[in-house]
Write a protein that holds these residues in place. Structure first.
Motif: not given
Length: 71
Positions: A49, A51-52, A55, A57-62
């Protein structure tokens, strides 16, 4: 823009200790992150996870590698 030299150790699999690490993402970028009690979703070990801050907001990356900073 200043240049920085990073000294690190590549970790196989997931780190054993909590702390701050560099994450090598699938797209080739490196992000700094904290390995804590819940570093990844339970269903996929290599997804982290991120953090941006803009924004909030959180997003998921490999994640394809963990790099431990060496001081």
């Amino acid at each position: 823009m200043s240049n920085k030299i990073l000294k690190f150790e590549l970790i196989e699999g997931l780190p054993e200790e909590y702390g701050t690490y560099f994450l090598l993402l699938e797209n080739g970028s490196i992000k700094q992150g904290y390995f804590g009690s819940c570093p990844v979703p339970n269903h996929e070990e290599e997804v982290v996870r991120i953090a941006d801050c803009e924004t909030k907001a959180f997003h998921y990356e490999k994640c394809v590698g963990w790099l431990k900073p060496i001081e």
